[in-house]
Write a protein that holds these residues in place. Sequence first.
Motif, PDB file in Angstrom:
ATOM      1  N   GLY A  52      42.744 -26.593  46.075  1.00 12.49           N
ATOM      2  CA  GLY A  52      43.455 -25.586  46.846  1.00 12.49           C
ATOM      3  C   GLY A  52      44.183 -24.591  45.952  1.00 12.49           C
ATOM      4  O   GLY A  52      44.285 -24.770  44.740  1.00 12.49           O
ATOM      5  N   VAL A  53      44.698 -23.528  46.581  1.00 15.58           N
ATOM      6  CA  VAL A  53      45.428 -22.503  45.841  1.00 15.58           C
ATOM      7  C   VAL A  53      46.674 -22.108  46.643  1.00 15.58           C
ATOM      8  O   VAL A  53      46.601 -21.868  47.854  1.00 15.58           O
ATOM      9  CB  VAL A  53      44.559 -21.248  45.600  1.00 15.58           C
ATOM     10  N   LEU A  54      47.807 -22.042  45.947  1.00 20.38           N
ATOM     11  CA  LEU A  54      49.053 -21.573  46.536  1.00 20.38           C
ATOM     12  C   LEU A  54      49.189 -20.086  46.229  1.00 20.38           C
ATOM     13  O   LEU A  54      49.069 -19.674  45.075  1.00 20.38           O
ATOM     14  CB  LEU A  54      50.238 -22.342  45.944  1.00 20.38           C
ATOM     15  N   VAL A  55      49.433 -19.259  47.249  1.00 21.24           N
ATOM     16  CA  VAL A  55      49.575 -17.817  47.096  1.00 21.24           C
ATOM     17  C   VAL A  55      50.992 -17.428  47.492  1.00 21.24           C
ATOM     18  O   VAL A  55      51.441 -17.745  48.600  1.00 21.24           O
ATOM     19  CB  VAL A  55      48.559 -17.047  47.973  1.00 21.24           C
ATOM     20  N   LEU A  56      51.703 -16.744  46.597  1.00 17.59           N
ATOM     21  CA  LEU A  56      53.086 -16.343  46.852  1.00 17.59           C
ATOM     22  C   LEU A  56      53.207 -14.824  46.841  1.00 17.59           C
ATOM     23  O   LEU A  56      52.682 -14.155  45.950  1.00 17.59           O
ATOM     24  CB  LEU A  56      54.030 -16.937  45.801  1.00 17.59           C
ATOM     25  N   PHE A  57      53.935 -14.290  47.823  1.00 19.36           N
ATOM     26  CA  PHE A  57      54.213 -12.856  47.919  1.00 19.36           C
ATOM     27  C   PHE A  57      55.701 -12.647  47.664  1.00 19.36           C
ATOM     28  O   PHE A  57      56.539 -13.228  48.368  1.00 19.36           O
ATOM     29  CB  PHE A  57      53.881 -12.317  49.316  1.00 19.36           C
ATOM     30  N   THR A  58      56.033 -11.819  46.672  1.00 17.95           N
ATOM     31  CA  THR A  58      57.430 -11.532  46.350  1.00 17.95           C
ATOM     32  C   THR A  58      57.644 -10.029  46.377  1.00 17.95           C
ATOM     33  O   THR A  58      56.950  -9.291  45.669  1.00 17.95           O
ATOM     34  CB  THR A  58      57.800 -12.075  44.955  1.00 17.95           C
ATOM     35  N   GLU A  59      58.600  -9.578  47.197  1.00 19.28           N
ATOM     36  CA  GLU A  59      58.868  -8.146  47.243  1.00 19.28           C
ATOM     37  C   GLU A  59      59.466  -7.690  45.923  1.00 19.28           C
ATOM     38  O   GLU A  59      60.401  -8.322  45.405  1.00 19.28           O
ATOM     39  CB  GLU A  59      59.833  -7.794  48.377  1.00 19.28           C
ATOM     40  N   GLU A  60      58.899  -6.610  45.373  1.00 15.58           N
ATOM     41  CA  GLU A  60      59.418  -6.070  44.126  1.00 15.58           C
ATOM     42  C   GLU A  60      60.443  -4.996  44.429  1.00 15.58           C
ATOM     43  O   GLU A  60      60.184  -4.057  45.189  1.00 15.58           O
ATOM     44  CB  GLU A  60      58.278  -5.496  43.274  1.00 15.58           C
ATOM     45  N   GLN A  61      61.612  -5.144  43.847  1.00 17.42           N
ATOM     46  CA  GLN A  61      62.683  -4.181  44.072  1.00 17.42           C
ATOM     47  C   GLN A  61      62.415  -2.913  43.278  1.00 17.42           C
ATOM     48  O   GLN A  61      61.872  -2.958  42.188  1.00 17.42           O
ATOM     49  CB  GLN A  61      64.029  -4.788  43.652  1.00 17.42           C
ATOM     50  N   PRO A  62      62.803  -1.766  43.814  1.00 16.04           N
ATOM     51  CA  PRO A  62      62.585  -0.511  43.087  1.00 16.04           C
ATOM     52  C   PRO A  62      63.387  -0.480  41.796  1.00 16.04           C
ATOM     53  O   PRO A  62      64.448  -1.070  41.697  1.00 16.04           O
ATOM     54  CB  PRO A  62      63.074   0.562  44.063  1.00 16.04           C
ATOM     55  N   ASP A  63      62.843   0.213  40.841  1.00 13.86           N
ATOM     56  CA  ASP A  63      63.494   0.363  39.541  1.00 13.86           C
ATOM     57  C   ASP A  63      64.493   1.505  39.626  1.00 13.86           C
ATOM     58  O   ASP A  63      64.140   2.673  39.549  1.00 13.86           O
ATOM     59  CB  ASP A  63      62.422   0.661  38.482  1.00 13.86           C
ATOM     60  N   ALA A  64      65.773   1.156  39.819  1.00 10.53           N
ATOM     61  CA  ALA A  64      66.804   2.175  39.992  1.00 10.53           C
ATOM     62  C   ALA A  64      66.921   3.069  38.767  1.00 10.53           C
ATOM     63  O   ALA A  64      67.138   4.271  38.882  1.00 10.53           O
ATOM     64  CB  ALA A  64      68.147   1.504  40.289  1.00 10.53           C
ATOM     65  N   ALA A  65      66.765   2.469  37.590  1.00  7.33           N
ATOM     66  CA  ALA A  65      66.864   3.271  36.357  1.00  7.33           C
ATOM     67  C   ALA A  65      65.761   4.320  36.309  1.00  7.33           C
ATOM     68  O   ALA A  65      65.965   5.446  35.850  1.00  7.33           O
ATOM     69  CB  ALA A  65      66.784   2.361  35.136  1.00  7.33           C
ATOM     70  N   TYR A  66      64.592   3.924  36.802  1.00  4.03           N
ATOM     71  CA  TYR A  66      63.452   4.852  36.828  1.00  4.03           C
ATOM     72  C   TYR A  66      63.768   6.051  37.725  1.00  4.03           C
ATOM     73  O   TYR A  66      63.588   7.208  37.362  1.00  4.03           O
ATOM     74  CB  TYR A  66      62.248   4.079  37.352  1.00  4.03           C
ATOM     75  N   LEU A  67      64.290   5.750  38.941  1.00  3.52           N
ATOM     76  CA  LEU A  67      64.616   6.819  39.860  1.00  3.52           C
ATOM     77  C   LEU A  67      65.773   7.682  39.346  1.00  3.52           C
ATOM     78  O   LEU A  67      65.788   8.888  39.523  1.00  3.52           O
ATOM     79  CB  LEU A  67      64.974   6.221  41.231  1.00  3.52           C
ATOM     80  N   GLN A  68      66.734   7.053  38.697  1.00  8.30           N
ATOM     81  CA  GLN A  68      67.839   7.811  38.128  1.00  8.30           C
ATOM     82  C   GLN A  68      67.321   8.771  37.061  1.00  8.30           C
ATOM     83  O   GLN A  68      67.752   9.923  36.973  1.00  8.30           O
ATOM     84  CB  GLN A  68      68.880   6.858  37.529  1.00  8.30           C
ATOM     85  N   ALA A  69      66.367   8.277  36.242  1.00  2.00           N
ATOM     86  CA  ALA A  69      65.784   9.143  35.209  1.00  2.00           C
ATOM     87  C   ALA A  69      65.078  10.332  35.849  1.00  2.00           C
ATOM     88  O   ALA A  69      65.165  11.463  35.369  1.00  2.00           O
ATOM     89  CB  ALA A  69      64.810   8.343  34.343  1.00  2.00           C
ATOM     90  N   LEU A  70      64.375  10.078  36.956  1.00  2.92           N
ATOM     91  CA  LEU A  70      63.687  11.172  37.639  1.00  2.92           C
ATOM     92  C   LEU A  70      64.687  12.174  38.191  1.00  2.92           C
ATOM     93  O   LEU A  70      64.506  13.387  38.086  1.00  2.92           O
ATOM     94  CB  LEU A  70      62.819  10.618  38.770  1.00  2.92           C
TER      95      LEU A  70
END
Length: 563
Positions: free
Chosen positions: A94-112
Amino acid sequence: MAGTARDFWGETFNALQQGMIYVDAGGHILVANSLAAAILGLAGRDLKGRRLTEVFPETRLAEVFTHRRPLQGTCFAAGGKNYRVDYFPDGQGGVLVLFTEEQPDAAYLQALNELYAALLDDFPLNLVVVNRQGVIVSINQMYAELLGQRADVLTGREIEDVLTFSRLREVLATGRPVVGHEVHYAGKKLLLSEMPVKDAAGNLLGAVGKAMAVEDLAAAGLKDISRRLQVLEGKVLFYQQELASLHGEQDAWQGILGTSPAVVQLKKLAARVARGEANVLITGESGTGKELLAQAIHRASSRRNEPLIKINCAAIPENLLEAELFGYEEGAFTGAARGGRPGKFELADGGTIFLDEIGDLPLSMQPKLLRVLQERAFERVGGRRTIKVDVRIIAATNQDLLSLEAAGKFRRDLYYRLAVVNLHIPPLRERPEDIQVLTAAIIQRLNNRYGMAVRGLAPAVQELFYRYTWPGNVRELENVLEHAFNFLEPGEEIIRREHLPANLQQVGGKAAGLELKEAVAEAERAAIQRALAAAGGNKQEAAKLLGIHPSGLYQKLKRYSIE
């Protein structure tokens, strides 16, 4: 994993805000927690008994079944959110599949946001940046003053609570921009331009909103402001593509691979040239990597923080090329965009423009390009205003420009303006010692793309690669290796002759001898693998079964990459 245990872990992962699915060896879902169902757009539905591929067509489960190894860090986007998907096979098929929400990169958006603010600081422009959840990451002081607030007070609040007229929530939901939306606020007429922000993989990170007061634009001189905003909007598109470099400084020369004396000398000369401002002409056969070298020179230069704008002179029809290079004004020709459009030279102002296939530049365009090289000035098509630019020009060609000049197809004065420095990339056949390092880098890249674990080439293929003349150079090498990847059987880790394109399999010369040599090698490899299997992996016993000394077996294991 027993049924009760599966249900327990499903609830546990729910509490940890992770979607969890467990499938059997046939790919059927035995358990799926409620969060996983919601992530897949099937909230409230029981997924048990269904195939994972049915509810999650993007799954990479087949790769996990093939390699029986964990697969981590894959990406999946749904409902305006990005998820990391990890696969963990167990010992029972069998295989276990996990979904994890990735949080936005605030530093990336701040740089933009800082980038936009720096670009547009001189204009009557209100600027706001929100993350993927619609929360304000940054808002400039001009926008805050329009709202009668301080910028720091507004940061961290939901966009609807602050900008009731904004359509940024729609931009986040659809991933598409909203441009030219007109609203009235505080006695002013505002033009909104709101755009999604995505990373290099196309995942949504957030959005940027700009609001321009029409009255302020008119007072400042609408036409000039409009022209400058067009140029800056074009530059912003470039910066959005290049923002990944803000995550860390990268070696400008890492893409120029090779250890041959010719390549080492080329990189040394290019690094020296990058420090200056002279125009550069890069020559070399098709597929040698002229564009990569141009990118490296730009990234190593003092202009690295400004755009590198690329244009292929052979790909644009002659009647459109002038407008593409120099832009056009509204009404310049039938179908001209309202307000006009900046050309590549305007977008490259302060940076570098890369003119690929310069040998195909029409003769009628060459005097106009020569003027830009001499005066750093031009007019848009249909325009009267002279535009000054500060650009460095890097040109590339696979043709002999002096021969074209002798044939009356290329201006000699333009050649000398372009070729202040001439860098030549030698063809791959003249530097066979680079084939090994190029092959290793391409295989690594293809492994990442295809989720495979190819380790290298069979000895016969290595010899064939060294003997082949590579008329398509590095581009052909990439093509050949990707072709081979598509003909490998599941679990195969070595590229052999039968995986190659037909034209390479039929290469003459020592072909017959190589086929015999490869057949002997394959037979020896198979015998070693059978002996190891019979001996239960014991190399001493396997050597006895083969009738050879253990040291000889170890040499063959290394030669054939058998673990």
